[in-house]
Design an enzyme around this catalytic site. Structure first.
Site, PDB file in Angstrom:
ATOM      1  N   SER A  24       0.844  -1.212   0.000  1.00  0.00           N
ATOM      2  CA  SER A  24       0.000   0.000   0.000  1.00  0.00           C
ATOM      3  C   SER A  24       0.866   1.244   0.000  1.00  0.00           C
ATOM      4  O   SER A  24       0.692   2.148  -0.827  1.00  0.00           O
ATOM      5  CB  SER A  24      -0.895   0.024   1.250  1.00  0.00           C
ATOM      6  N   ALA A  25       1.819   1.316   0.935  1.00  0.00           N
ATOM      7  CA  ALA A  25       2.649   2.521   1.038  1.00  0.00           C
ATOM      8  C   ALA A  25       3.681   2.585  -0.081  1.00  0.00           C
ATOM      9  O   ALA A  25       3.922   3.657  -0.657  1.00  0.00           O
ATOM     10  CB  ALA A  25       3.340   2.550   2.400  1.00  0.00           C
ATOM     11  N   GLU A  45       9.996  -5.727  -4.755  1.00  0.00           N
ATOM     12  CA  GLU A  45       8.898  -6.480  -4.139  1.00  0.00           C
ATOM     13  C   GLU A  45       9.215  -7.983  -4.135  1.00  0.00           C
ATOM     14  O   GLU A  45       9.610  -8.541  -5.161  1.00  0.00           O
ATOM     15  CB  GLU A  45       7.600  -6.217  -4.918  1.00  0.00           C
ATOM     16  N   ALA A  46       8.991  -8.616  -2.964  1.00  0.00           N
ATOM     17  CA  ALA A  46       9.249 -10.059  -2.840  1.00  0.00           C
ATOM     18  C   ALA A  46       8.257 -10.877  -3.660  1.00  0.00           C
ATOM     19  O   ALA A  46       8.585 -11.953  -4.162  1.00  0.00           O
ATOM     20  CB  ALA A  46       9.180 -10.473  -1.375  1.00  0.00           C
ATOM     21  N   HIS A 463      -4.925  -5.410  11.198  1.00  0.00           N
ATOM     22  CA  HIS A 463      -4.490  -4.006  11.226  1.00  0.00           C
ATOM     23  C   HIS A 463      -3.148  -3.823  11.935  1.00  0.00           C
ATOM     24  O   HIS A 463      -2.989  -2.923  12.771  1.00  0.00           O
ATOM     25  CB  HIS A 463      -5.571  -3.143  11.890  1.00  0.00           C
TER      26      HIS A 463
HETATM   27  C1  LIG Z   1      -6.475  -9.996   4.591  1.00  0.00           C
HETATM   28  C2  LIG Z   1      -6.399  -8.532   4.915  1.00  0.00           C
HETATM   29  C3  LIG Z   1      -7.565  -7.775   4.953  1.00  0.00           C
HETATM   30  C4  LIG Z   1      -7.491  -6.425   5.250  1.00  0.00           C
HETATM   31  N1  LIG Z   1      -8.605  -5.655   5.099  1.00  0.00           N
HETATM   32  C5  LIG Z   1      -8.490  -4.314   5.186  1.00  0.00           C
HETATM   33  C6  LIG Z   1      -9.565  -3.483   4.814  1.00  0.00           C
HETATM   34  O1  LIG Z   1     -10.611  -3.941   4.355  1.00  0.00           O
HETATM   35  N2  LIG Z   1      -9.402  -2.139   4.953  1.00  0.00           N
HETATM   36  C7  LIG Z   1      -8.257  -1.600   5.431  1.00  0.00           C
HETATM   37  O2  LIG Z   1      -8.205  -0.383   5.582  1.00  0.00           O
HETATM   38  N3  LIG Z   1      -7.208  -2.366   5.751  1.00  0.00           N
HETATM   39  C8  LIG Z   1      -7.285  -3.702   5.601  1.00  0.00           C
HETATM   40  N4  LIG Z   1      -6.201  -4.483   5.836  1.00  0.00           N
HETATM   41  C9  LIG Z   1      -4.976  -3.831   6.317  1.00  0.00           C
HETATM   42  C10 LIG Z   1      -4.239  -3.066   5.223  1.00  0.00           C
HETATM   43  O3  LIG Z   1      -4.317  -3.727   3.990  1.00  0.00           O
HETATM   44  C11 LIG Z   1      -2.787  -2.914   5.651  1.00  0.00           C
HETATM   45  O4  LIG Z   1      -2.756  -2.303   6.926  1.00  0.00           O
HETATM   46  C12 LIG Z   1      -1.978  -2.041   4.700  1.00  0.00           C
HETATM   47  O5  LIG Z   1      -2.050  -2.547   3.394  1.00  0.00           O
HETATM   48  C13 LIG Z   1      -0.531  -2.006   5.168  1.00  0.00           C
HETATM   49  O6  LIG Z   1       0.234  -1.327   4.208  1.00  0.00           O
HETATM   50  P1  LIG Z   1       1.817  -1.406   4.244  1.00  0.00           P
HETATM   51  O7  LIG Z   1       2.276  -0.656   3.067  1.00  0.00           O
HETATM   52  O8  LIG Z   1       2.288  -1.008   5.586  1.00  0.00           O
HETATM   53  O9  LIG Z   1       2.152  -2.965   4.111  1.00  0.00           O
HETATM   54  P2  LIG Z   1       1.804  -3.972   2.926  1.00  0.00           P
HETATM   55  O10 LIG Z   1       0.691  -3.450   2.089  1.00  0.00           O
HETATM   56  O11 LIG Z   1       1.619  -5.297   3.561  1.00  0.00           O
HETATM   57  O12 LIG Z   1       3.101  -3.973   2.012  1.00  0.00           O
HETATM   58  C14 LIG Z   1       4.344  -4.529   2.371  1.00  0.00           C
HETATM   59  C15 LIG Z   1       4.986  -5.038   1.087  1.00  0.00           C
HETATM   60  O13 LIG Z   1       6.351  -5.339   1.333  1.00  0.00           O
HETATM   61  C16 LIG Z   1       6.659  -6.585   0.739  1.00  0.00           C
HETATM   62  N5  LIG Z   1       7.777  -7.165   1.489  1.00  0.00           N
HETATM   63  C17 LIG Z   1       7.811  -7.509   2.794  1.00  0.00           C
HETATM   64  N6  LIG Z   1       9.038  -7.962   3.126  1.00  0.00           N
HETATM   65  C18 LIG Z   1       9.795  -7.895   2.016  1.00  0.00           C
HETATM   66  C19 LIG Z   1      11.169  -8.177   1.735  1.00  0.00           C
HETATM   67  N7  LIG Z   1      12.001  -8.603   2.681  1.00  0.00           N
HETATM   68  N8  LIG Z   1      11.623  -7.954   0.488  1.00  0.00           N
HETATM   69  C20 LIG Z   1      10.806  -7.459  -0.485  1.00  0.00           C
HETATM   70  N9  LIG Z   1       9.499  -7.180  -0.280  1.00  0.00           N
HETATM   71  C21 LIG Z   1       8.998  -7.390   0.956  1.00  0.00           C
HETATM   72  C22 LIG Z   1       5.387  -7.391   0.865  1.00  0.00           C
HETATM   73  O14 LIG Z   1       5.355  -8.489  -0.009  1.00  0.00           O
HETATM   74  C23 LIG Z   1       4.352  -6.322   0.576  1.00  0.00           C
HETATM   75  O15 LIG Z   1       4.093  -6.216  -0.793  1.00  0.00           O
HETATM   76  C24 LIG Z   1      -6.237  -5.832   5.568  1.00  0.00           C
HETATM   77  C25 LIG Z   1      -5.068  -6.590   5.526  1.00  0.00           C
HETATM   78  C26 LIG Z   1      -5.134  -7.933   5.190  1.00  0.00           C
HETATM   79  C27 LIG Z   1      -3.856  -8.726   5.100  1.00  0.00           C
END
Ligand SMILES: Cc1cc2nc3c(=O)[nH]c(=O)nc-3n(C[C@H](O)[C@H](O)[C@H](O)COP(=O)(O)OP(=O)(O)OC[C@H]3O[C@@H](n4cnc5c(N)ncnc54)[C@H](O)[C@@H]3O)c2cc1C
Length: 527
Positions: A24-25, A45-46, A463
């Site tokens: 997402s971020a 991305e992994a 979350h």
């Molecule tokens: C099943 C599910 C349902 C959800 N439902 C909702 C909802 O309806 N509404 C809502 O607001 N929120 C929801 N959430 C929560 C929301 O999606 C997350 O809080 C948000 O996407 C987090 O964003 P982020 O960028 O921090 O992490 P992420 O979106 O998880 O991104 C992290 C990325 O880093 C990559 N990564 C990690 N480690 C490595 C590595 N070592 N090397 C390379 N790449 C790596 C991962 O593969 C991933 O693509 C849900 C989450 C899940 C899992």
């Protein structure tokens, strides 16, 4: 855009900026930083590309991905408070990250949630300073207003034809004396409303609008942005405290890539602290104990971990089969206050067009997942006070992830009240036309029985956040400009930096944080 972002170009040895994690971020950061065409940006991305995957696109299929190949399949450590269960904690491992597998609810919570960040030490982070970024990120079907944005990358809609179990939540709430609100992302979030989805209705079905679709795809052909997929980052590199790049594993080979102007971590609330600790940044004694040489003693890495508890278990028998799934399988939500709440709603419930039960509840109450005559109304606590932590178990990055659900007695009190309100809702006139009676629990519960039901059904709301919190105290990991304390040119800009979990699903807040992070990083690069 026909070209999948994943195949965008050969990977060079050096870029201006490297962003680790295309979730997402990460998708927001890649797009916003690459808008400066003078900057070369690599996004790593992994997981693999998602554009061609029907299971990502079709909103109603989202839950089928849990535990599958697009999920990292992490697990919470067991604890007595949830009956010794190990709860799976899904995380997206694919372009778009968790935004490619999540339930697509788009919700900001209460304005005071963000003022609480500033009060916790995140100077300059409050509702007023985040509102422009919430607005900038969205393309709300209702158009621009004081609180909503239009024309942004994330398309936000409500269902044109909600399922009857969703519609009845509104009339049921009204009957219980709770307000019905037009827009939970408006001035007040207290009451019942149809859910906002980051998705669009096309050909009669709801289709996901992930961060990859909204931010990355339109930038896929930009020559200054490269997306490197199926590539896992395992270590950061430093020279005299300055982050110079990272180590990446792809196709059986290991490579060190240089970032001449900086590295941004967007690996999520589990991945970011894991990489920091593997790279020697974290609680020095803990790192040394597993054989990792400490580079920088930052005791807050992995602490302050938060997630909302969700009761996955309040199922009801319908008078008629529920029919085909609509939208994301839900469609409406209710926010209200327990007796331990402050002025903000702390309890939240949403409808499920089907069974919502973990193995414990299913076997205790004989709930069959294939039963066509079941729906659920699931309460969760959006202002949970229990705080968990992550511990590095090995130099290879194994983590113990402990959310400490229900550690604070107030969380139990609120959730028990949530059960009572949901049972009352199911008896309102609107629901009585649809619902024959409760299945799990099968009747009103005594305090002791309710406590047992909470422990049996408590699950993740997905979350995860807070594990590299922003602030200025000794436990803060990043400063209010999102730079890792004690380092140079290393930023964190994902769910990890959230100091206090907001009272909502956290994807929209994470995207707003990432939007603001891009502005802060541009400012830093211009210095
Ligand atoms: C099943 C599910 C349902 C959800 N439902 C909702 C909802 O309806 N509404 C809502 O607001 N929120 C929801 N959430 C929560 C929301 O999606 C997350 O809080 C948000 O996407 C987090 O964003 P982020 O960028 O921090 O992490 P992420 O979106 O998880 O991104 C992290 C990325 O880093 C990559 N990564 C990690 N480690 C490595 C590595 N070592 N090397 C390379 N790449 C790596 C991962 O593969 C991933 O693509 C849900 C989450 C899940 C899992």
């Amino acid at each position: 855009m026909s070209q999948p972002p994943a195949s965008s170009g050969a990977v060079h040895a050096e870029y201006d900026i490297i962003i680790a994690g295309a979730g997402s971020a990460g998708c927001v950061l890649a797009r916003r930083l690459a808008e400066d065409r003078e900057l070369s940006v690599l996004l790593i991305e992994a997981g693999g590309p998602e554009e061609h995957l029907a299971e990502v696109r079709e909103a109603r299929d989202w839950a089928t991905q849990l535990g599958g190949p697009l999920d990292w399949q992490e697990v919470y450590a067991p604890s007595e408070s949830v009956g010794g269960r190990s709860i799976p904690i899904p995380r997206g491992r694919v372009v778009g990250g968790s935004s490619s597998i999540n339930a697509m609810l788009w919700y900001r919570g209460h304005p005071d949630d963000y003022d609480a960040w500033e009060a916790a030490g995140a100077t300059g982070w409050n509702y007023g300073s985040l509102l422009p970024y919430f607005k900038r990120s969205e393309d709300w079907m209702g158009g621009e207003s004081d609180t909503r944005g239009a024309g942004g990358p994330m398309r936000i809609e409500v269902s044109p034809d909600p399922h009857p179990v969703a519609e009845s939540l509104l009339s049921g709430a009204e009957e219980l004396g709770l307000p019905v609100i037009g827009d939970a992302n408006g001035i007040s979030n207290e009451g019942a409303c149809l859910a906002n989805f980051n998705a669009t209705t096309q050909d009669g079905t709801l289709q996901r609008w992930s961060a990859a679709r909204g931010y990355l795809r339109p930038a896929a052909a930009w020559p200054n942005l490269t997306v490197h997929t199926d590539a896992e980052v395992t270590e950061l590199t430093f020279e005299s405290g300055r982050c110079t790049g990272l180590v990446v594993h792809h196709d059986g080979s290991r490579r060190t890539l240089r970032a001449s102007r900086g590295v941004v971590l967007t690996l999520g609330a589990l991945g970011t602290p894991r990489l920091l600790m593997r790279s020697g940044i974290g609680p020095a004694d803990q790192l040394a104990a597993v054989g990792t040489t400490p580079l920088l003693d930052l005791p807050g890495v992995g602490e302050n971990f938060q997630d909302h508890p969700l009761l996955m278990g309040m199922n009801f028998r319908l008078r008629e089969p529920r029919g085909p799934l609509r939208d994301n399988g839900g469609g409406a939500m209710l926010n209200w206050r327990s007796s331990v709440a402050d002025h903000r709603p702390d309890l939240h419930a949403f409808v499920v067009q089907g069974v919502h039960a973990g193995p414990g509840v299913a076997s205790r109450y004989g709930v069959e997942h294939a039963d066509e005559r079941i729906c659920a109304i699931s309460p969760g606590l959006m202002r949970s006070q229990s705080i968990g932590q992550l511990r590095l178990l090995s130099a290879g990055g194994d983590l113990e992830i402990q959310p400490n659900y229900l550690a604070e007695p107030a969380d139990m009190t609120a959730l028990i009240e949530g059960i009572d309100t949901v049972l009352e809702l199911a008896q309102t006139q609107g629901y009585r036309q649809l619902i024959e009676g409760p299945v799990s629990p099968s009747q009103r519960l005594s305090r002791r029985e309710a406590e047992q039901f909470v422990r049996l059904s408590c699950d993740t709301f997905f979350h995860c956040c807070g594990s590299a919190k922003m602030g200025t105290d000794a436990m803060a990991v990043v400063d209010p400009r999102l730079m890792v304390h004690g380092t140079e040119r290393l930023w964190v800009a994902d769910a990890s930096v959230i100091p206090v979990i907001p009272t909502c699903n956290i994807q929209a807040p994470v995207i707003a944080v990432a939007e603001r992070a891009a502005v802060l990083i541009h400012e830093e690069l211009a210095r």
